[in-house]
Design an enzyme around this catalytic site. Structure first.
Site, mmCIF file in Angstrom:
data_model
loop_
_atom_site.group_PDB
_atom_site.id
_atom_site.type_symbol
_atom_site.label_atom_id
_atom_site.label_comp_id
_atom_site.label_asym_id
_atom_site.label_seq_id
_atom_site.Cartn_x
_atom_site.Cartn_y
_atom_site.Cartn_z
ATOM 1 C CB THR A 1 -1.000 0.021 1.070
ATOM 2 O OG1 THR A 1 -1.758 -1.163 1.161
ATOM 3 C CG2 THR A 1 -1.753 1.259 1.394
ATOM 4 C CD GLU B 1 -4.573 -8.796 -1.788
ATOM 5 O OE1 GLU B 1 -3.961 -9.256 -2.805
ATOM 6 O OE2 GLU B 1 -5.625 -9.225 -1.421
ATOM 7 C CG LEU C 1 -4.897 -9.961 2.366
ATOM 8 C CD1 LEU C 1 -4.573 -10.132 3.771
ATOM 9 C CD2 LEU C 1 -3.741 -11.004 1.834
ATOM 10 C CD GLU D 1 -3.049 -9.188 9.426
ATOM 11 O OE1 GLU D 1 -2.431 -9.693 10.512
ATOM 12 O OE2 GLU D 1 -2.144 -8.531 9.079
ATOM 13 C CG LEU E 1 -13.328 -1.167 4.609
ATOM 14 C CD1 LEU E 1 -12.156 -1.849 4.456
ATOM 15 C CD2 LEU E 1 -14.415 -1.829 4.827
ATOM 16 C CB CYS F 1 -3.319 -1.626 6.918
ATOM 17 S SG CYS F 1 -1.990 -2.789 6.532
HETATM 18 P P1 NAD Z 1 5.125 -7.529 6.729
HETATM 19 O O1 NAD Z 1 6.259 -6.553 7.504
HETATM 20 O O2 NAD Z 1 4.587 -8.584 7.082
HETATM 21 O O3 NAD Z 1 6.118 -7.920 5.632
HETATM 22 C C1 NAD Z 1 6.973 -7.419 4.644
HETATM 23 C C2 NAD Z 1 8.312 -8.228 4.360
HETATM 24 O O4 NAD Z 1 9.301 -7.429 3.466
HETATM 25 C C3 NAD Z 1 9.261 -8.441 5.652
HETATM 26 O O5 NAD Z 1 9.287 -9.747 5.774
HETATM 27 C C4 NAD Z 1 10.509 -7.780 5.320
HETATM 28 O O6 NAD Z 1 11.509 -8.381 5.720
HETATM 29 C C5 NAD Z 1 10.630 -7.816 3.622
HETATM 30 N N1 NAD Z 1 11.377 -6.749 3.212
HETATM 31 C C6 NAD Z 1 11.624 -5.491 3.605
HETATM 32 N N2 NAD Z 1 12.620 -5.005 2.719
HETATM 33 C C7 NAD Z 1 12.846 -6.079 1.818
HETATM 34 C C8 NAD Z 1 14.013 -5.992 0.742
HETATM 35 N N3 NAD Z 1 14.784 -5.080 0.194
HETATM 36 N N4 NAD Z 1 14.008 -6.982 -0.006
HETATM 37 C C9 NAD Z 1 13.294 -8.205 0.483
HETATM 38 N N5 NAD Z 1 12.520 -8.359 1.444
HETATM 39 C C10 NAD Z 1 12.323 -6.961 2.119
HETATM 40 O O7 NAD Z 1 4.189 -6.574 5.900
HETATM 41 P P2 NAD Z 1 2.800 -6.841 5.449
HETATM 42 O O8 NAD Z 1 1.398 -6.921 6.499
HETATM 43 O O9 NAD Z 1 2.829 -8.205 4.572
HETATM 44 O O10 NAD Z 1 2.452 -5.522 4.486
HETATM 45 C C11 NAD Z 1 3.235 -5.390 3.336
HETATM 46 C C12 NAD Z 1 2.348 -4.300 2.489
HETATM 47 O O11 NAD Z 1 1.098 -4.729 2.030
HETATM 48 C C13 NAD Z 1 2.286 -3.030 3.320
HETATM 49 O O12 NAD Z 1 2.373 -2.051 2.325
HETATM 50 C C14 NAD Z 1 0.799 -3.141 3.682
HETATM 51 O O13 NAD Z 1 0.148 -1.899 3.883
HETATM 52 C C15 NAD Z 1 0.239 -3.846 2.705
HETATM 53 N N6 NAD Z 1 -1.043 -4.494 3.176
HETATM 54 C C16 NAD Z 1 -1.214 -5.243 4.379
HETATM 55 C C17 NAD Z 1 -2.177 -6.104 4.666
HETATM 56 C C18 NAD Z 1 -2.389 -6.858 5.652
HETATM 57 O O14 NAD Z 1 -3.269 -7.481 6.281
HETATM 58 N N7 NAD Z 1 -1.553 -7.030 6.518
HETATM 59 C C19 NAD Z 1 -3.383 -6.194 3.683
HETATM 60 C C20 NAD Z 1 -3.380 -5.346 2.671
HETATM 61 C C21 NAD Z 1 -2.080 -4.596 2.241
HETATM 62 C C1 UGA Z 2 -8.196 -4.339 6.619
HETATM 63 C C2 UGA Z 2 -9.078 -4.114 5.484
HETATM 64 O O1 UGA Z 2 -10.343 -5.031 5.914
HETATM 65 C C3 UGA Z 2 -8.700 -5.016 4.245
HETATM 66 O O2 UGA Z 2 -9.556 -4.900 3.355
HETATM 67 C C4 UGA Z 2 -7.307 -4.552 4.022
HETATM 68 O O3 UGA Z 2 -6.772 -5.187 2.723
HETATM 69 C C5 UGA Z 2 -6.255 -4.592 5.265
HETATM 70 O O4 UGA Z 2 -6.970 -3.767 6.328
HETATM 71 C C6 UGA Z 2 -4.811 -3.928 5.167
HETATM 72 O O5 UGA Z 2 -4.835 -3.199 4.082
HETATM 73 O O6 UGA Z 2 -4.169 -4.186 5.648
HETATM 74 P P1 UGA Z 2 -7.482 -6.092 8.635
HETATM 75 O O7 UGA Z 2 -6.859 -5.113 9.162
HETATM 76 O O8 UGA Z 2 -6.623 -7.511 8.491
HETATM 77 O O9 UGA Z 2 -7.991 -5.728 7.046
HETATM 78 O O10 UGA Z 2 -8.882 -6.622 9.400
HETATM 79 P P2 UGA Z 2 -10.270 -6.240 9.504
HETATM 80 O O11 UGA Z 2 -11.069 -7.181 9.576
HETATM 81 O O12 UGA Z 2 -10.452 -4.860 8.571
HETATM 82 O O13 UGA Z 2 -10.316 -5.333 11.088
HETATM 83 C C7 UGA Z 2 -9.472 -4.209 11.254
HETATM 84 C C8 UGA Z 2 -9.781 -3.803 12.521
HETATM 85 O O14 UGA Z 2 -11.411 -3.266 12.908
HETATM 86 C C9 UGA Z 2 -9.996 -5.112 13.833
HETATM 87 O O15 UGA Z 2 -9.174 -4.578 15.139
HETATM 88 C C10 UGA Z 2 -11.186 -5.374 14.032
HETATM 89 O O16 UGA Z 2 -11.546 -6.036 15.199
HETATM 90 C C11 UGA Z 2 -11.642 -3.974 14.153
HETATM 91 N N1 UGA Z 2 -13.220 -3.958 13.535
HETATM 92 C C12 UGA Z 2 -13.815 -4.538 12.384
HETATM 93 C C13 UGA Z 2 -14.343 -3.488 14.412
HETATM 94 O O17 UGA Z 2 -13.905 -2.905 15.267
HETATM 95 N N2 UGA Z 2 -15.527 -3.433 14.094
HETATM 96 C C14 UGA Z 2 -16.120 -4.003 12.870
HETATM 97 O O18 UGA Z 2 -17.345 -4.071 12.732
HETATM 98 C C15 UGA Z 2 -14.919 -4.389 11.953
#
Ligand code: NAD
Ligand code: UGA
Length: 455
Positions: free
Chosen positions: A132, A161, A163, A165, A227, A276
Site C-alpha cells: 500500500t 491487496e 485481503l 487478516e 472501512l 494498516c
Molecule cells: P510485513 O512486515 O509482514 O512483510 C514485509 C516483508 O518485506 C518483511 O518480511 C521484510 O523483511 C520484507 N522486506 C523489506 N525490505 C525488503 C527488501 N529490500 N528485500 C526483500 N524483502 C524485504 O508486511 P505486510 O503486512 O505483509 O504488508 C506489506 C504491505 O502490504 C504493506 O504496504 C501493507 O500496507 C500492505 N497490506 C497489508 C495487509 C495486511 O493485512 N497485513 C493487507 C493489505 C495490504
Molecule cells: C483491513 C481491511 O479490511 C482489508 O480490506 C485491507 O486489505 C487491510 O486492512 C489492509 O490493508 O491491511 P485487517 O486490518 O486485516 O483488514 O482486518 P479488519 O477485518 O478490517 O479489522 C480491522 C480492525 O477493525 C480490527 O481490530 C477489527 O476488530 C476492527 N473491527 C472490524 C471493528 O472494531 N468493528 C467492525 O465492525 C469490524
C-alpha cells in the site's frame, strides 16, 4: 522449452506476500512462484512445518504447492534475474523520523527494492506494486528504474491487496474485486493484460477491474479509510448510546438494514487495530495536507481521533466502575490479537489498554490462543506486573475483572459460572467486543459493562 509458462517473483514474505503468492501458486500450477525476503529467519519458517504467520487455511495451500511451483528463498538477486513479473510486497510503515514523521509512509524499503530490481534485471519485466503506497509512488518507481542503462524494459503496475487478516485465504480465493492500475500507453495496457491473465485463472473477469495507475493507488487508501470510518462512526455513536439507554446493537441493526449503508463493519468495539488502518489514514491525511487540502485532511483525521477516544474511554470506564482505583487489582485481558483468527498484534487496542492498566498499577494477566509471543514482545519494555497465561481459566483465576479485547470464538463459550466462582468479588466484566450474552453474565453475578449498551 521452458518448464513453466511464467516466472513470478514476490519481494517481501510477510502477511501479504506469503498468502497472496501461495494462492497464485496453488491456482496456477503452470507458473513458478518464488518469494524472497531479506529476513532469513522468516524464509526458514516459511520452509518449515510452522509457518511464520497464523492464518486459517494457509498451511494447506502452502503445503500443496511448496517445492512444486512455490519456493521461498533469500536470494533476491537470482529471483530478480529469472523472473518475468515481480510483485513488491515489502513493508511501508509510518515514518518515524524527519519530515512527515508520524504521518507519511516510510518508503525506504520500497525504494531499495526498486534499485535492486534495476541493478539485477537483464530482461524486460513487469513490476507490480502490491504494498500500500501513497498515490504517485509509481512515478518515483519508474524514474528510479529508468535511470539505469536499460530504460524501457520495465512497466510498473499497481495491484493493491484487499485481503483482511484472519480470512486471507478465502479473501484471496474469492475476492470482491481485483484492482489493476497501469499507464494507459501501449506497453502499459499490454502489461496490464498480462496481469489480468494471471488472475483470470480463478477470478471471474467481471471482478477484475482496471484503472489508471493513480486511481488504483488512491483507491487502496480510500478503501481502508472508508472501512475505518464505518467503525469510528459506530463507535462514536456507542458513547451516545451509553448516555441515553439506546442499544448500539439495535441501532446498528436498524441502520445496517439500509442497503445503501450495508450491515457489515458496524460492530462497535474497543477500537480498531491492525497494521494498516491507522497507517493508511495517516498517509492519506499527509497527502491531503501536502496538496493544501487541510479541511479534507481534518475530516479523515477525525476517524483516528475517535479511535483513540474509544480506547481511552474503555480504560476510563474500567477505572470509574471499579471505584476509581486499579492499583493492586488483578485484571485478566482475554485476547491480545487485533482481531480474531490471527496471531498478529500490530496496533492492537489490547496493547494500549494493557499499558494504561499497568500505569494504574493493576496486575495484568494476558491470555490469547495465538498471540502470546507477539504480546510478550509488544510489552517487553512495559513496567509492572504482567503475566502471559494461555489458558483463559487460569488467567481469570483470582482476578477482579475480565476485559474482552479480541472476539475469539472460544471466548463466547467459556464456562463463565466457573470463572465467576474463581474470581475475587465483586467481579467485573468489560466486554470490549460485545460478544458475550450480557444478561446471562449479569445473572451469574458479574457487573457487566458492554460497549454502547446500558450496563
Ligand atoms: P510485513 O512486515 O509482514 O512483510 C514485509 C516483508 O518485506 C518483511 O518480511 C521484510 O523483511 C520484507 N522486506 C523489506 N525490505 C525488503 C527488501 N529490500 N528485500 C526483500 N524483502 C524485504 O508486511 P505486510 O503486512 O505483509 O504488508 C506489506 C504491505 O502490504 C504493506 O504496504 C501493507 O500496507 C500492505 N497490506 C497489508 C495487509 C495486511 O493485512 N497485513 C493487507 C493489505 C495490504
Ligand atoms: C483491513 C481491511 O479490511 C482489508 O480490506 C485491507 O486489505 C487491510 O486492512 C489492509 O490493508 O491491511 P485487517 O486490518 O486485516 O483488514 O482486518 P479488519 O477485518 O478490517 O479489522 C480491522 C480492525 O477493525 C480490527 O481490530 C477489527 O476488530 C476492527 N473491527 C472490524 C471493528 O472494531 N468493528 C467492525 O465492525 C469490524
Amino acid at each position: 522449452k521452458r518448464e513453466f509458462d511464467k516466472k513470478i517473483l514476490c519481494i517481501g514474505a510477510g502477511y501479504v506476500g506469503g498468502p497472496t503468492m501461495a494462492v497464485i501458486a496453488h491456482k496456477c500450477p503452470q507458473y513458478k512462484v518464488t518469494i524472497v525476503d531479506i529476513n532469513a529467519n522468516r524464509i526458514a519458517q516459511w520452509n518449515s512445518d510452522k509457518l511464520p504467520i497464523y492464518e486459517p487455511g494457509l498451511d494447506d495451500v502452502v503445503k500443496a504447492a511448496r517445492g512444486k511451483n512455490l519456493f521461498f528463498d533469500t536470494d533476491v538477486k537470482k529471483g530478480i534475474e529469472e523472473s518475468d513479473i515481480i510483485f513488491v510486497s515489502v513493508n511501508t510503515p509510518t515514518k518515524t523520523f524527519g519530515a512527515g514523521a508520524g504521518m507519511a509512509a516510510d518508503l525506504q524499503y520500497w525504494e531499495k527494492t526498486a534499485r535492486e530490481i534495476r541493478e539485477y534485471s537483464q530482461s524486460p519485466k513487469i513490476i507490480v506494486e502490491k504494498s500500500t503506497l501513497p498515490v504517485k509512488t509509481a512515478q518515483a518507481m519508474k524514474r528510479i528504474l529508468m535511470a539505469g542503462d536499460n530504460p524501457g524494459q520495465f512497466e510498473v503496475l499497481s495491484n493493491p491487496e484487499f485481503l483482511a487478516e484472519g480470512t486471507a485465504i478465502s479473501d484471496l480465493e474469492n475476492p470482491d474485486r481485483v484492482l489493476i492500475g497501469s499507464m494507459e500507453t501501449k506497453s502499459g495496457l499490454k502489461a496490464r493484460q498480462e496481469l489480468v491473465d494471471v488472475y483470470k485463472n480463478w477470478v471471474p473477469e467481471n471482478k477484475i477491474i482496471t484503472t489508471n495507475l493513480w486511481s488504483s493507488e488512491l483507491s487502496k487508501l480510500v478503501s481502508n479509510a472508508f472501512l475505518a470510518q464505518k467503525i469510528s462512526s459506530i463507535n462514536a455513536i456507542s458513547a451516545l448510546c451509553e448516555k441515553t439507554d439506546a442499544n448500539i446493537s439495535e441501532v446498528a441493526g436498524a441502520v445496517g438494514m439500509d442497503s445503501r449503508l450495508g450491515n457489515k463493519f458496524l460492530n462497535a468495539s474497543v477500537g480498531f487495530g491492525g497494521s494498516c488502518f491507522k497507517k493508511d489514514i495517516l498517509n492519506l491525511v499527509y497527502l491531503c495536507r501536502y496538496y493544501g487540502l487541510d479541511t479534507v485532511a481534518d475530516y479523515w483525521e477525525g476517524v483516528l481521533k475517535i479511535n483513540d477516544y474509544q480506547k481511552e474511554r474503555f480504560v476510563m470506564n474500567m477505572l470509574g466502575n471499579m471505584f476509581n482505583t486499579l492499583a493492586g487489582k488483578k485484571i485478566c485481558i482475554l485476547g491480545f490479537a487485533f482481531k480474531a483468527n490471527t496471531g498478529d498484534t500490530r496496533e492492537s487496542p489490547a496493547i494500549y489498554v494493557a499499558r494504561r492498566l499497568l500505569e494504574e498499577r493493576a496486575v495484568v494477566n494476558i491470555s490469547d490462543p495465538q498471540a502470546l509471543e507477539n504480546a510478550e514482545n509488544d510489552l517487553k519494555d512495559a513496567e509492572g506486573s504482567i503475566f502471559f497465561i494461555k489458558n483463559p481459566y487460569e488467567a481469570a483465576k483470582g482476578c477482579d475483572a475480565i476485559a474482552v479485547m479480541t472476539e475469539w470464538d472460544i471466548y463466547k463459550s467459556l464456562d463463565y459460572e466457573n470463572i465467576y466462582k474463581s474470581m475475587s468479588k465483586p467481579a467485573f466484566l468489560f466486554d470490549g467486543r460485545n460478544i458475550l450474552h450480557h444478561n446471562k453474565m449479569y445473572e451469574i453475578g458479574f457487573n457487566v459493562f458492554p460497549i454502547g449498551k446500558a450496563s
